[in-house]
Scaffold this motif. Sequence first.
Motif, short mmCIF file in Angstrom:
data_model
loop_
_atom_site.label_atom_id
_atom_site.label_comp_id
_atom_site.label_asym_id
_atom_site.label_seq_id
_atom_site.Cartn_x
_atom_site.Cartn_y
_atom_site.Cartn_z
N ASP A 142 0.69 -1.39 0.09
CA ASP A 142 0.02 0.07 0.00
C ASP A 142 0.79 1.30 -0.06
O ASP A 142 0.75 2.17 -0.77
CB ASP A 142 -0.98 0.07 1.37
CG ASP A 142 -2.08 -1.15 1.11
OD1 ASP A 142 -2.19 -1.65 0.12
OD2 ASP A 142 -2.56 -1.40 2.31
N SER B 110 1.45 4.18 -2.98
CA SER B 110 0.76 5.32 -2.80
C SER B 110 1.39 6.41 -3.33
O SER B 110 2.78 6.45 -2.76
CB SER B 110 0.42 5.69 -1.42
OG SER B 110 0.66 6.67 -0.90
N HIS C 204 2.64 8.50 -0.05
CA HIS C 204 3.44 8.12 0.66
C HIS C 204 4.78 7.48 0.24
O HIS C 204 5.62 7.44 1.12
CB HIS C 204 2.82 7.30 1.53
CG HIS C 204 1.61 7.50 2.42
ND1 HIS C 204 0.49 7.28 2.38
CD2 HIS C 204 1.95 8.64 3.37
CE1 HIS C 204 -0.33 8.05 2.95
NE2 HIS C 204 0.18 8.94 3.87
#
Length: 540
Positions: free
Chosen positions: A380, A384, A387
């Motif tokens: 994830d 992202s 991030h």
Amino acid sequence: MRFFIKLSEIMEGNPSSVAVEYGDEVDDALNDVKETGRDQREALPGEPKCVICGRYGEYICDETDDDVCSLECKQTLLCRVANRGMQVVPQPLERLPATDECFYVRDSDDKSRSQVLTSAQTDLLRRKLEINVKGNVVPAPILSFSSCNLPQKLLQNIEAAGYEMPTPVQMQSIPAALIGKSLLVSADTGSGKTASFLVPVISRCANFRNGHLQNQKKPLAMVLTPTRELCIQVEEQAKLLGKGLPFKTALVVGGDAMAGQIYRIQQGVELIVGTPGRLIDLLIKHDIELDDIMIFVLDEVDCMLQRGFRDQVMQIFRALSQPQILMYSATISQEVEKMASSLVKDIALVSVGRPNKPNKAVKQVVIWVDSKKKKQKLFDILMSQQHFMPPAVVYVGSRFGADLLSNAITVTTGMKALSIHGDKPMKERREIVRSFLIGDIPVIVSTGVLGRGVDLLSVRQVVVFDMPNSIKEYVHQIGRASRLGEEGVAIVFVNEENKNLFPELVDILKSSGAAIPRELSNSRYILSSSFGKGSKKRKH
Ligand SMILES: Nc1ncnc2c1ncn2[C@@H]1O[C@H](COP(=O)(O)OP(=O)(O)OP(=O)(O)O)[C@@H](O)[C@H]1O
């Protein structure tokens, strides 16, 4: 409110009246200045806000005219401005920041050569730069590289490397090492410790060679580090700084052919950089004369004096004839201090900043995540846009785990990821680090081989996927996310399996002002460890 200390006053003023300037107030006012954003209150409606953290902007940063809330935010602001390429150092040798690690005295003219600090000035300078010194006859910090009689060629190489001013650890340890003092030095990750031992090593070796015409050139200095990657890097930096001087180097690490290493040493080198295991191998099998070694450096000394390396290091040390010893790390315990003091008489201890704490420039984001869900959480993050900040290093606990995870990253995210660990051949390890550093690989999954010392210049993000075995290693791993005060982020996965580290981890997070996940702060391992400090601990 003026937000700086004038170095000119340290240099020229009467020591008893050296003024720390905060407007017209002196010394006492220093105590009122907020050290960190956490010490500052929230801004009330209509009040100025800190441009960094948004709290009450109580002060105006002189160099930029921005509102800031504390010394910490001022430092961050100046680093940002400096990174943007703006000139923020106002006058040569004029201003010295209060606690600013990446903002140093510029060496722009010859004035500094003649400047000798009085002991009061030295104390003040050390206080401002958070330099602590224990031991006899430790010279004052230098204010510029040109103030300590380094060979001209070395000064040119320092300049060519882009080092305009010494960092605090260099300011203190270079002059001390140059006069032959043995040192145990602790300073933040990424604060320039490598050059702080290489500069005196190169200077002393080159001066020695110039003063002694010998046919047989035996090695004069030796640097030991725990990993091949770090040795490679230290040797590269030594070559760069020693260019054009009578200063040759040999790299002695496993994985490379020994014959070539021996040949090079026999041709005559000044410095050997190596890992202890290969060096012992070489010394046992071949006749390498070490009796001229006058400087012995242990980089990452806490690791080098740990079980595993200690016996080998001591064996090598005993083969030398009482050299000067220089020992460095970002993490130095009292036990290491004791061991170091027993190795050599009259050692000086130098520490810069907050010993054993993570670099302030690294923001720690700790996430509580069960082991089974760690992979998905990592994917994830890597997928992202918000991030993921490539190039990033992901730290894992095992070689097998590194291989599996790097494959899984590539399969799941489509991104090129490679693993690096001690089972891979040296040639492949070199190639992986090279591709990573030039930006060909956005993610590298590493065991401890890239955990300490290595200077991964462009890395601003690390993910601690598996917590290492100790908080010390944690401090080093997250330190890869920042060099010389540049901001970086460490995303850290924790869960019940890391319970033995909880108390220390919570202390570290608190002292860094990082958020602590609820599961961690509520953990019974924390509650029981902080229960009745000084009373007996409950057994689990
Ligand atoms: N005086 C200086 N001016 C500018 N850059 C410097 C200076 N000294 C060192 N550097 C650069 O700062 C970076 C960090 O230095 P270095 O790798 O020596 O840090 P370190 O303290 O050994 O960190 P670690 O504990 O993580 O090994 C390197 O890229 C180095 O080239």
